[in-house]
Each structure stands twice: as C-alpha cells, then as structure tokens.
Scaffold this motif. Structure first.
Motif, PDB file in Angstrom:
ATOM      1  N   GLY A  98       0.826  -1.194   0.000  1.00 24.55           N
ATOM      2  CA  GLY A  98       0.000   0.000   0.000  1.00 24.55           C
ATOM      3  C   GLY A  98       0.858   1.242   0.000  1.00 24.55           C
ATOM      4  O   GLY A  98       2.048   1.194  -0.343  1.00 24.55           O
ATOM      5  N   ARG A  99       0.283   2.367   0.401  1.00 21.01           N
ATOM      6  CA  ARG A  99       1.004   3.636   0.418  1.00 21.01           C
ATOM      7  C   ARG A  99       0.731   4.328   1.752  1.00 21.01           C
ATOM      8  O   ARG A  99      -0.348   4.189   2.343  1.00 21.01           O
ATOM      9  CB  ARG A  99       0.530   4.554  -0.718  1.00 21.01           C
ATOM     10  N   ASN A 100       1.712   5.098   2.231  1.00 22.91           N
ATOM     11  CA  ASN A 100       1.428   5.866   3.433  1.00 22.91           C
ATOM     12  C   ASN A 100       0.652   7.134   3.067  1.00 22.91           C
ATOM     13  O   ASN A 100       0.541   7.506   1.895  1.00 22.91           O
ATOM     14  CB  ASN A 100       2.718   6.171   4.216  1.00 22.91           C
ATOM     15  N   LEU A 101       0.114   7.811   4.070  1.00 19.16           N
ATOM     16  CA  LEU A 101      -0.763   8.957   3.808  1.00 19.16           C
ATOM     17  C   LEU A 101      -0.011  10.103   3.141  1.00 19.16           C
ATOM     18  O   LEU A 101      -0.588  10.849   2.341  1.00 19.16           O
ATOM     19  CB  LEU A 101      -1.396   9.433   5.116  1.00 19.16           C
ATOM     20  N   SER A 102       1.271  10.250   3.446  1.00 17.63           N
ATOM     21  CA  SER A 102       2.070  11.281   2.792  1.00 17.63           C
ATOM     22  C   SER A 102       2.151  11.018   1.296  1.00 17.63           C
ATOM     23  O   SER A 102       1.991  11.931   0.467  1.00 17.63           O
ATOM     24  CB  SER A 102       3.474  11.328   3.410  1.00 17.63           C
ATOM     25  N   GLN A 103       2.362   9.756   0.942  1.00 18.06           N
ATOM     26  CA  GLN A 103       2.433   9.408  -0.482  1.00 18.06           C
ATOM     27  C   GLN A 103       1.083   9.592  -1.167  1.00 18.06           C
ATOM     28  O   GLN A 103       1.013  10.051  -2.304  1.00 18.06           O
ATOM     29  CB  GLN A 103       2.898   7.967  -0.642  1.00 18.06           C
ATOM     30  N   LEU A 104       0.000   9.244  -0.462  1.00 16.52           N
ATOM     31  CA  LEU A 104      -1.327   9.415  -1.051  1.00 16.52           C
ATOM     32  C   LEU A 104      -1.603  10.881  -1.356  1.00 16.52           C
ATOM     33  O   LEU A 104      -2.172  11.222  -2.397  1.00 16.52           O
ATOM     34  CB  LEU A 104      -2.397   8.862  -0.107  1.00 16.52           C
ATOM     35  N   LEU A 105      -1.189  11.769  -0.447  1.00 14.19           N
ATOM     36  CA  LEU A 105      -1.365  13.199  -0.701  1.00 14.19           C
ATOM     37  C   LEU A 105      -0.515  13.651  -1.882  1.00 14.19           C
ATOM     38  O   LEU A 105      -0.957  14.426  -2.729  1.00 14.19           O
ATOM     39  CB  LEU A 105      -1.006  14.008   0.552  1.00 14.19           C
ATOM     40  N   PRO A 144       1.783  11.579   8.760  1.00 18.61           N
ATOM     41  CA  PRO A 144       1.297  10.858   7.577  1.00 18.61           C
ATOM     42  C   PRO A 144       2.230   9.753   7.100  1.00 18.61           C
ATOM     43  O   PRO A 144       1.762   8.702   6.655  1.00 18.61           O
ATOM     44  CB  PRO A 144       1.159  11.979   6.540  1.00 18.61           C
ATOM     45  N   ALA A 145       3.533   9.950   7.188  1.00 19.11           N
ATOM     46  CA  ALA A 145       4.480   8.936   6.709  1.00 19.11           C
ATOM     47  C   ALA A 145       4.461   7.682   7.568  1.00 19.11           C
ATOM     48  O   ALA A 145       4.960   6.642   7.147  1.00 19.11           O
ATOM     49  CB  ALA A 145       5.894   9.518   6.670  1.00 19.11           C
ATOM     50  N   VAL A 210      -2.820  15.250  11.526  1.00 18.71           N
ATOM     51  CA  VAL A 210      -2.846  14.382  10.345  1.00 18.71           C
ATOM     52  C   VAL A 210      -4.214  14.435   9.674  1.00 18.71           C
ATOM     53  O   VAL A 210      -4.317  14.589   8.446  1.00 18.71           O
ATOM     54  CB  VAL A 210      -2.495  12.928  10.738  1.00 18.71           C
ATOM     55  N   LEU A 211      -5.276  14.315  10.466  1.00 19.23           N
ATOM     56  CA  LEU A 211      -6.627  14.332   9.899  1.00 19.23           C
ATOM     57  C   LEU A 211      -6.933  15.669   9.248  1.00 19.23           C
ATOM     58  O   LEU A 211      -7.572  15.734   8.192  1.00 19.23           O
ATOM     59  CB  LEU A 211      -7.654  14.022  10.993  1.00 19.23           C
ATOM     60  N   ASP A 330      13.849  11.636   6.787  1.00 20.94           N
ATOM     61  CA  ASP A 330      12.735  11.111   7.554  1.00 20.94           C
ATOM     62  C   ASP A 330      13.108   9.717   8.028  1.00 20.94           C
ATOM     63  O   ASP A 330      12.980   8.747   7.308  1.00 20.94           O
ATOM     64  CB  ASP A 330      11.491  11.077   6.668  1.00 20.94           C
ATOM     65  N   HIS A 331      13.569   9.613   9.270  1.00 20.21           N
ATOM     66  CA  HIS A 331      14.109   8.347   9.765  1.00 20.21           C
ATOM     67  C   HIS A 331      13.030   7.356  10.140  1.00 20.21           C
ATOM     68  O   HIS A 331      13.330   6.215  10.454  1.00 20.21           O
ATOM     69  CB  HIS A 331      14.974   8.604  11.006  1.00 20.21           C
ATOM     70  N   THR A 332      11.778   7.785  10.182  1.00 17.46           N
ATOM     71  CA  THR A 332      10.731   6.896  10.670  1.00 17.46           C
ATOM     72  C   THR A 332       9.666   6.698   9.612  1.00 17.46           C
ATOM     73  O   THR A 332       8.496   6.549   9.905  1.00 17.46           O
ATOM     74  CB  THR A 332      10.112   7.467  11.950  1.00 17.46           C
ATOM     75  N   ALA A 333      10.062   6.703   8.343  1.00 14.02           N
ATOM     76  CA  ALA A 333       9.100   6.505   7.266  1.00 14.02           C
ATOM     77  C   ALA A 333       8.539   5.093   7.315  1.00 14.02           C
ATOM     78  O   ALA A 333       9.149   4.172   7.827  1.00 14.02           O
ATOM     79  CB  ALA A 333       9.766   6.746   5.918  1.00 14.02           C
ATOM     80  N   GLY A 334       7.324   4.905   6.733  1.00 11.78           N
ATOM     81  CA  GLY A 334       6.694   3.587   6.714  1.00 11.78           C
ATOM     82  C   GLY A 334       7.467   2.607   5.857  1.00 11.78           C
ATOM     83  O   GLY A 334       8.307   2.974   5.041  1.00 11.78           O
TER      84      GLY A 334
END
Length: 744
Positions: A98-105, A144-145, A210-211, A330-334
C-alpha cells in the motif's frame, strides 16, 4: 548484509524497497515459515570510529524492538522478529502492500483525500491508538508517513518503538539555537514543544494534525518556517477545516478541533472516547456526503502569527519541505514509503565540476551513508553530546575527504562541525586550527565573501575569544562584519549576528561603553527585523543587561534581565535553559544591589527548577546553588554558607574535575566562609590550594592566580604573619607589573 542475501540462515533478502537515514528496508522471504516479510536493517556506524554511538543504538534498539514486538493489533504493523547479524541490527516485520498517507497526498497533488476515506482512516487509527495506549505505549511521532493505507483499505500505524528509538538516540531534530525538541514540527503537540510531560493525549493531538491535513490538503499551521509552525501549535487557534473545504461534515470538524486543543485536558480523554464519539456521530448523520468543488490548488492562508515567527529555520511536513540547516532525512518513514537522502546536508552550493580535481565518482550508496552519519552527528550535538558528535564528524570528514576531496563542500561541512564540537568541549586551540582549514578551503572554492566562508571566519573569531585573544577576535569580527554589510545589508539577520558577537567581544576588551552602545543598537535592529520577543532579540538584550552590569548600572541591568526572563518564558517556556539563565542573572543583579534576601529566595526557587529539569549534579544546578551560598554569606549566615559551599565544591569536583574553574571558585568560597568564621589557618590552606591549581592551569601571572595569592596574603595578615604577607603582596605586584608591560 546485501552480499550474504541471507540473515541468520532464515531471512532471504530479495529486493531493496526503501532507504533512509536509519537504514534500509528489504522485501524478504522467511524461509522457515515460507512467508513474505519486510526486513528493516539499521546501518552500521563503524565500530572503529563510533563505538559509543553504536553501543547506545544497540541498547535502545533491543529495548524498543521488544516493545514493538509485543503489540498485536490489526491497526499496528506486526513485528515478527529482531536481532543482530554481522554487526547489523535488523527488524523483521509484516510486509505491507500500500502507500502511506504522505504518499497518497503527493499522488493526489496535495489535494485532500475523499471525505469518506478520511473518516474511515480516522476511525481505524483511533482503534489502533486505543489499543496501544492501553498497553502504556505512546507513539510520539505520529505523522502521515507513519500511517499506511493498504491496498485492501486497512490502515496500520508503523514504527512504534522505532520512532521512540530515533528520539532516544538523538536522531530527532531540534530547532537550531533554541533547544526546543522537535519530532516533525507540523505534527507536534504543544506539550512536546514546551518540553512538558507527554502522554497518550499528545498522540491524539498529532492525529488531529494528520486528519486536518488529509481532509484539507494542508497542515493546520502551514508555514515554511519551523518556529512559526511551533508557535502556531502552541499559541494559535487553527482555522476551522470547513472554511477550507465546505464538504467536511460538521461533526468531523468538531472532532478535529477538539483533538487540536492546546491543553491535553481539553482533548478527548483517550482514543476510546474519540472512537465512541465518532461512532455516535456516524449514527446521527446521513450516510452520503455531497462532494464539494475540487480545488485546483492546495488552499492558502495568511499566517496569523507574530511577526517575529518569520525568517526562522524551515520544517518538514507531508509535502516533503526540507530543513535548511541541517537537513535530516525522515528516519521513521513507513515500510513501503520512499526513503530520501540529501547528499548536501547544508544546502550550500556545490563546487562546479570543472573546478574539482578528477576523481572516481563515489557510489550514491556511500554518499547516502555519509550524509546519514553527518546528520546523526548534528543531532548528537543538539543533545549536548559533543564528544560523541565530534567522533562521528571526524570519521565522516576523513571518509568524505577520501572520496570527494579536501575542498568539496561536504568535506568542509564535516570539518566545520569538527571545529564546532572542539570549541564546545574546551579544545579551543584545536578548533581554531580546524576552522582555519575550513576558511582556506571555502575561500578557494566559494570565495571570500560567500556566506559559508564568512560563517567559518566568524567561528574563528569566537574561538579566538575563547582563547583570550580578544584583540585578534575583534579584527576578524570587524572584517566579517564589513563583508556581511557589503553583501547582505546592515540589517540582515547574519549581519546582526556578527554585530552582536562584536559587541560581546568589545566588553571583553574592556570597551564597556562601546559594547553597550553596539548591543543596544543591535537589540533595536533585531526587534525591528525579527520582533521584540524573538529569541535572537532577547539574546542581545541579555548582552545589553550584561554591559549595564559591567558599567555599574545594576538597577537598569536588573530591569532588563527581568524583562528578558519574562519574554523568554513566554517564547521558549519557563524551563528552557535560556529562561533559567536570565533568572540566574536577575539573582546576580539583586545581590549586587545589596538585596540579598530577595536573591536568596530567587536562587532557592531556581535550584528547585534546575534540579527538576536537569538533575542535582548538572553544572547549571550547581551554579545556582553556588549563588545561593554566596547570598547566605552576604546575609552573614556563614555556617549555612560554608555547608553549601563545601557541598557544591565536592559535587563540582566529581562532575567537572578538581581543577575546573567552577570547582576552584567553589573552593575559594569555602575559604571565604572559613575566614568569616575566624578559622584563618584553615582558610589559608584552602586559598593556597586554589592558588596552586590556578597557577598550574592558567599560569602564575594570570589575574585569577594573582587574586588567589592576594587572598593568601590577606590570611597571613589575619594570622599576624605580616612579613610573609608583605613579601607575597610584593611578589603579586611585580607579576602584575610584568604582565602589564608585556601587554603594552
């Protein structure tokens, strides 16, 4: 790791799917259980150079991996296994498609997500947080990430434990110069910003951010300026989401705004409460949502913040805005998000290719590793761990010089940081040599007036001041100021910073009136450019107060220090080190004005606050206790003063060393107390110890060493040993005369 392709004889690495600051993520096959997994490998730091850093990393990793592995919920990424293989720490997790919310945006060109999807994501994340919070686990870096939307519509929170690991070992950024702890500025709660206690309600605030962003297309405080973002979180009421997107349901807007309440008590009690409210709202509203017009561009808003919040270091949000200095990945990306690196962490211009010596092009993977380690060193410095930061930067500098050349901007950036860490660990002479090399290299490749060259020259001046070479420092500062005014203008922030340093150095040259006048002018200019409450303005007003004190104008100094303390408490927080430092100087001023009873009460409160924030053995806590002891003596409470001085001296000796200047000041205060109690023979012995130590460290003709010999002579007089006292006074006078002749 990549060469073996098999970890512990079990996990076969198949495809690299992500790379970033903390390591790599691989699509892998668990050959024991026959399933697909994701393996996150943390990059080794190189034991020969970074043993202490690696040791901390390994310890934190194991602890937090156990925390993450204990979480079992459909809304949390499952951790199957963790361990260490050939010096590399690894984490085995479920493979998320899937994709994280940052990528979806980003894929949606920063347009908001469909309302139905936003509400569904909110409910699923609330369920996951309700579970993790019941386990006593707070994520601390929800963004988001770190939230994945899987191909089947399920939502999972990633990197529980890894986010905590990043914060623990110093990967988490801080605002330059302010000391304010940062995760990702656009999603931080006010209590995180202020350094207050953080609990599960901080995650709820981050979820609100985030929301807000996935519902409107922009974060609640959408500024390219990190300080403005932080002040927005702390002080500004967010604009209601429906003003940016009319189709957002009223119930959802109310929930988001409640999540974004400034105080934890005003937010939902917990994630369960949040989930109940969302469920109740579902039942009370229509099942269909009429879509509004789709905006062509992300909505824009004028920031409703004080003017001083502008012009600061930029922050990071889901759109990928980078930090100007330093840029941290971003050290904590999905797991399945795109990890990014930056081969020029300072953002400075690269040397044109034709001007560089020919050398083999280094592999991008190596440059990424070096950038990651450089950023780790910067983060260690922000935490005050200068010795460890220096080890990291020295190792990176050597490797960058080998692969990029001695004059490459990245090599010089590492050498600059080496110099910086040396200056912060008391090795001023070594720092001066390092900065000199950086200046030479930057002048060759960038030019004498380039901002990076001027920055290195300004650090040289600072180090010259540390070495007591204030006249040389003055010359360098004046030269840098001339360049900055010519190329940047009289009121550019960098020009004003140089003028501030010049004012500071003037006071060390004894030019007190000149120092006061320049500091006063810089404070006024910074107030115009940055605002009266900006931290840089307050730093200069602090210098104004210092100059007033040196001029004997203690009432004015007291008033200025008090104003700075109040303003810093408002801007930085009551427990910020700069706020506490201003309060300490208020105590000094009160003592100088003979108001020792007030000073004593102030120092008692300050000792309590320093102990709570920094611990009982912190040097600044001990400095406040020293001030308390001095004022006990001024109130003729000498027995209490002697007990306090002895206690502080013993702690300073243990923490700082027996010959540290602060330890010697405390030992002298012990002697003062003994003298006032009539115990002159004991006082003489202690004064003698201080004088001998100062002569060893500073030289026999140093003013502090001479002052100690004068103390000895005074004791000899009190003991009736007049001939010895006269002889000692004569010796001190001769050394002072000799020093004065050398100074001319």
């Amino acid at each position: 790791m990549a060469e073996s392709r098999l970890i512990q004889g079990r996990y076969r690495l198949l495809e690299l799917i992500g790379r970033g600051g903390m390591g790599e993520v691989w699509r892998a096959h668990d050959e024991s259980l026959g399933r697909r997994v994701a393996v996150k490998c943390l990059k080794p730091m190189g034991a020969q150079h970074d043993q202490s850093f690696t040791r901390v990393l390994r310890e934190r990793f194991r602890r937090e991996a156990r925390v993450a592995a204990a979480l079992q919920h459909r809304g949390v990424t499952v951790v199957h296994d963790f361990g260490e293989y050939e010096g590399v720490l690894y984490l085995v997790m479920e493979l998320l498609e899937g994709r994280n919310l940052s990528q979806l945006l980003e894929e949606n060109k920063q347009h908001p997500l469909p309302v139905a999807d936003v509400v569904d994501i909110a409910e699923q994340v609330a369920d996951a947080l309700a579970y993790t919070h019941e386990q006593g686990i707070v994520h601390r870096d929800l963004k988001p990430a770190n939230i994945m939307r899987l191909t089947d519509g399920a939502v999972k929170i990633c990197d529980f434990g890894i986010a905590r690991l990043a914060a623990d070992i110093g990967f988490t950024s801080k605002l330059t110069g302010t000391g304010i702890a940062m995760g990702t500025p656009h999603y931080m709660s006010p209590e995180q910003i202020s350094g207050d206690h953080v609990d599960h309600r901080s995650d709820l605030y981050s979820l609100g951010c985030v929301l807000y962003e996935i519902a409107t297309g922009v974060p609640p405080f959408d500024h390219d300026d990190a300080w403005a973002v932080l002040v927005g979180h702390r002080d500004t009421v967010p604009e209601p989401p429906r003003t940016l997107r009319a189709e957002i349901p009223e119930f959802f807007q109310r929930i988001v705004l409640d999540l974004l309440a400034k105080t934890p008590e005003d937010r939902p009690a917990d994630a369960k409460d949040l989930r109940r409210r969302m469920g109740a709202a579902h039942q009370g509203r229509a099942h269909t949502v009429l879509p509004g017009p789709r905006p062509e561009q992300p909505p824009s808003r004028e920031p409703r913040l004080p003017s001083w919040t502008r012009g600061m270091t930029t922050g990071q949000k889901a759109t990928g805005t980078s930090i100007a200095r330093p840029a941290l990945p971003d050290h904590t990306a999905g797991l399945t998000s795109e990890w990014t690196t930056n081969t020029d962490p300072r953002g400075g211009p690269l040397v044109p290719a034709q001007s560089r010596p020919e050398r083999p092009t280094p592999p991008p993977e190596l440059l990424a590793v070096l950038t990651s380690r450089h950023n780790a060193g910067l983060s260690l410095g922000r935490l005050g761990r200068w010795e460890e930061a220096g080890e990291v930067h020295r190792a990176v500098a050597v490797e960058r010089e080998h692969v990029l050349g001695p004059d490459h901007p990245d090599t010089l950036a590492s050498r600059y940081e080496v110099g910086f860490t040396l200056s912060r660990t008391g090795r001023a002479a070594d720092a001066l040599r390092e900065f000199g090399k950086v200046v030479d290299g930057r002048e060759r490749t960038m030019g004498a007036d380039h901002p990076e060259t001027l920055a290195a020259r300004q650090e040289m001046a600072y180090v010259l001041g540390q070495l007591g070479r204030h006249f040389e420092a003055h010359q360098v500062y004046a030269s840098v100021l001339d360049s900055r005014e010519r190329t940047m203008g009289h009121e550019h922030p960098d020009t004003l910073r140089c003028r501030h340093n010049l004012a500071f150095n003037l006071s060390r040259l004894g030019r007190l009136e000149d120092s006061y006048q320049m500091a006063y002018e810089v404070a006024a200019a910074r107030a115009r450019v940055l605002g009266a409450g900006h931290p840089d303005t307050l730093v200069t007003r602090y210098e104004v107060a210092y100059a007033l004190g040196q001029l004997g104008r203690w009432m004015e100094a007291l008033q200025t220090y008090r104003e700075v303390a109040v303003a810093r408490a408002q801007a930085l927080g009551a427990d910020h080190p700069d706020t506490l430092a201003a309060r300490y100087e208020v105590g000094i001023s009160l003592g100088r004005l003979g108001r020792s009873a007030e000073a004593l009460e102030l120092y008692r409160d300050l000792v309590d606050d320093r102990t709570r924030v920094h611990g009982p053995a912190d040097p600044e806590t001990l400095r406040a206790r020293h001030g308390l002891g001095v004022n006990l003596g001024r109130l003729a409470r000498w027995e209490e003063a002697l007990v306090e001085s002895r206690d502080v001296c013993a702690l300073r000796e243990r923490v700082l060393g027996s010959e540290h200047p602060d330890t010697l000041i405390s030992r002298r205060e012990v002697a003062v107390g003994l003298g006032w109690l009539g115990r002159w023979a004991d006082a003489l012995a202690v004064y003698g110890q201080v004088a001998q130590a100062r002569e060893r460290v500073l030289g026999s003709d140093h003013p502090d060493a001479l002052a100690s010999r004068n103390d000895e002579a005074h004791c000899l007089e009190q003991l009736g040993r007049h001939a010895e006292a006269v002889e000692l006074y004569r010796r001190v006078a001769a050394l002072r005369q000799q020093r004065g002749a050398q100074g001319r």
